[in-house]
Design an enzyme around this catalytic site. Structure first.
Site, PDB file in Angstrom:
ATOM      1  N   TYR A 141      36.186  27.101  75.394  1.00 50.69           N
ATOM      2  CA  TYR A 141      35.316  28.363  75.792  1.00 50.69           C
ATOM      3  C   TYR A 141      35.935  28.069  77.330  1.00 50.69           C
ATOM      4  O   TYR A 141      36.258  29.745  77.665  1.00 50.69           O
ATOM      5  CB  TYR A 141      34.072  27.901  75.743  1.00 50.69           C
ATOM      6  CG  TYR A 141      34.084  28.806  73.998  1.00 50.69           C
ATOM      7  CD1 TYR A 141      34.326  28.278  73.328  1.00 50.69           C
ATOM      8  CD2 TYR A 141      32.405  28.322  73.558  1.00 50.69           C
ATOM      9  CE1 TYR A 141      34.005  29.141  71.733  1.00 50.69           C
ATOM     10  CE2 TYR A 141      32.106  29.113  72.342  1.00 50.69           C
ATOM     11  CZ  TYR A 141      33.014  29.139  71.425  1.00 50.69           C
ATOM     12  OH  TYR A 141      32.815  29.573  69.767  1.00 50.69           O
ATOM     13  N   LYS A 192      38.547  17.282  64.757  1.00 50.00           N
ATOM     14  CA  LYS A 192      39.720  17.781  64.471  1.00 50.00           C
ATOM     15  C   LYS A 192      40.712  16.744  64.433  1.00 50.00           C
ATOM     16  O   LYS A 192      41.964  16.526  65.417  1.00 50.00           O
ATOM     17  CB  LYS A 192      39.578  19.113  64.288  1.00 50.00           C
ATOM     18  CG  LYS A 192      40.756  19.630  63.638  1.00 50.00           C
ATOM     19  CD  LYS A 192      39.936  19.814  61.704  1.00 50.00           C
ATOM     20  CE  LYS A 192      41.383  20.115  60.793  1.00 50.00           C
ATOM     21  NZ  LYS A 192      40.194  20.040  59.559  1.00 50.00           N
ATOM     22  N   ASP A 224      36.022  20.077  59.311  1.00 50.39           N
ATOM     23  CA  ASP A 224      36.090  21.719  57.850  1.00 50.39           C
ATOM     24  C   ASP A 224      34.976  20.440  56.540  1.00 50.39           C
ATOM     25  O   ASP A 224      34.573  21.532  56.263  1.00 50.39           O
ATOM     26  CB  ASP A 224      37.315  21.615  56.837  1.00 50.39           C
ATOM     27  CG  ASP A 224      37.995  20.034  57.330  1.00 50.39           C
ATOM     28  OD1 ASP A 224      37.961  19.435  58.619  1.00 50.39           O
ATOM     29  OD2 ASP A 224      38.996  20.497  56.969  1.00 50.39           O
ATOM     30  N   ASP A 248      28.999  25.498  68.538  1.00 47.10           N
ATOM     31  CA  ASP A 248      28.371  26.949  68.286  1.00 47.10           C
ATOM     32  C   ASP A 248      28.813  27.209  66.821  1.00 47.10           C
ATOM     33  O   ASP A 248      27.523  27.585  66.494  1.00 47.10           O
ATOM     34  CB  ASP A 248      29.614  28.069  68.953  1.00 47.10           C
ATOM     35  CG  ASP A 248      29.434  29.774  69.009  1.00 47.10           C
ATOM     36  OD1 ASP A 248      28.234  30.273  68.794  1.00 47.10           O
ATOM     37  OD2 ASP A 248      30.545  29.813  70.011  1.00 47.10           O
ATOM     38  N   ASP A 252      25.042  27.363  64.209  1.00 52.75           N
ATOM     39  CA  ASP A 252      24.072  28.847  63.462  1.00 52.75           C
ATOM     40  C   ASP A 252      24.111  28.377  61.836  1.00 52.75           C
ATOM     41  O   ASP A 252      23.124  29.011  60.997  1.00 52.75           O
ATOM     42  CB  ASP A 252      25.158  29.808  63.613  1.00 52.75           C
ATOM     43  CG  ASP A 252      24.823  30.847  65.211  1.00 52.75           C
ATOM     44  OD1 ASP A 252      24.190  30.155  65.519  1.00 52.75           O
ATOM     45  OD2 ASP A 252      25.388  31.833  65.484  1.00 52.75           O
TER      46      ASP A 252
END
Ligand code: NAD
Length: 362
Positions: A141, A192, A224, A248, A252
């Site tokens: 980000y 990852k 994943d 993020d 959620d």
């Protein structure tokens, strides 16, 4: 020495839910002897209306001087036409950046009394108590280079860069290990590493930091698989730590496992555990001003503040117990109402929490 708390009610339901949290803080000061100084200031759309900026210098100065900040929520349709630079959300992002809040703590707790609110089967989620620690000021980000460029061929190319230094990884991992030490002593680091070199480094640093925490069992998952496991069997997790973007998304997802957005608090901490505390939900303009919003996420944000910034974990536990007791009494705001429960408004819910707290104090 008394602790300084800055109260930022914000917009929409913000002032309604924060008023109930302030009742709790005042009760802790007056009935439990917690030395607190409370100050209130404007942020978001309310600040823009008063001073043409969503984060006035006076608010930022007060936030810098405070031991902790309690924020309601910002934003609403009234301010959507404004240029991005002065939208209410900029006030929030500006606070996070100015205060150096790099560690975002997002618990996903499902009180057993509310298990029916989840879209997952009750036995999969009832009693869920998971903490996701998300890195908040680095990663893709913020990485450079970024943007959209036009190639010689005329085709456009979008670029974002995933970048973490060892020290950025180390400090967020230390926060997560410290939290795991206060909880179930299990930490899952999510990356990852099979595809992204940057998160290969993440895994290496997490493993190295883990040697300083021999009592914590450290595991690693690819993101994943972590997403699948969160939905398959979320109670296997105690604390998870991950990058800004993975956090993020996963936080959620974890929040939605509980099905009740009005119940979930959050914290964002700096290197010395000064923090900003806020419910995970927004300003809910659709119900603002009606006295029906659920104040429990904000009240539970006060509990997090006590635990992580004010060094009063026993009072945090009391607040959490009061919330459990009120749910046991069958009181519910509209968002968590169910057959056989008694529906109450924002202020009545806050008053019930106060009564439960005072019963404990007596
Ligand atoms: P929202 O979280 O405000 O609302 C989503 C839904 O959940 C709505 O139906 C709302 O009524 C309900 N809800 C939320 N909090 C509740 C509570 N405490 N009690 C009962 N019901 C509750 O999300 P949105 O509608 O996408 O966004 C509304 C505004 O909030 C936007 O301007 C958005 O930018 C802003 N926002 C702010 C923050 C923040 O301040 N941290 C976070 C998210 C969204």
């Amino acid at each position: 020495m008394s602790k300084k708390i800055l109260i930022l009610p914000g917009d929409g339901i913000g002032p309604e839910i924060v008023a109930e949290a302030v009742k709790v803080l005042t009760c802790l000061r007056d009935d439990f002897g917690l030395a607190l100084e409370l100050e209130t200031a404007l942020v978001g759309g309310a600040a823009y209306d008063a001073s043409s900026h969503p984060l006035p210098a006076a608010t930022l100065d007060l936030a810098r001087a405070a031991d902790a900040v309690l924020l309601g929520a910002v934003g609403g349709p009234k301010w959507e036409p404004l240029p991005i630079a002065v939208r209410p959300e900029k006030g929030l992002l500006g606070l996070r950046a100015a205060l150096g809040l790099f560690a975002n703590l997002r618990p996903a707790i499902l009180y057993p009394q509310l298990a029916a609110a989840s879209t997952l089967r009750a036995e999969v989620v009832a009693g869920l108590d998971l903490m996701i620690v998300r890195e908040l000021t680095g990663g893709i980000y913020f990485g450079q280079p970024r943007g959209v460029e036009t190639l010689a061929s005329g085709e456009r190319r979008g670029i974002n860069t995933l970048v973490y230094t060892e020290s950025e990884i180390e400090r967020i991992c230390r926060v997560a290990f410290d939290i795991a030490m206060r909880r179930g002593r299990r930490l899952c680091s999510v990356d990852k590493a099979n595809v992204l070199e940057c998160t290969e480094l993440w895994r290496e640093v997490a493993t190295r930091v883990g040697r300083d925490y021999p009592e914590v069992t450290l595991t690693h998952l690819y993101v994943d698989n972590a997403a699948m496991q969160l939905v398959r069997a979320p109670k296997q997790f105690d604390v998870m730590v991950t990058t800004n973007m993975f956090g993020d998304i996963l936080s959620d997802c974890a929040a939605m496992l509980t099905g009740s957005i009005g119940m979930l608090p959050s914290a964002s901490l700096d290197a010395s555990a000064r923090g900003m505390y806020e419910p995970i939900h927004g300003s809910a303009p659709d119900i603002a001003g009606r006295g029906v919003a659920n104040p429990l996420a904000t009240i539970l944000s006060v509990a997090m503040m006590l635990r992580y910034s004010l060094g009063a974990p026993e009072l945090a536990t009391r607040i959490e117990a009061a919330v459990g007791a009120v749910l046991d009494q069958g009181l519910r705001t509209a968002d968590i109402a169910a057959a056989g429960t008694e529906q109450v408004g924002t202020a009545a819910m806050g008053d019930a929490i106060l009564a439960a707290l005072r019963t404990e104090a007596a």
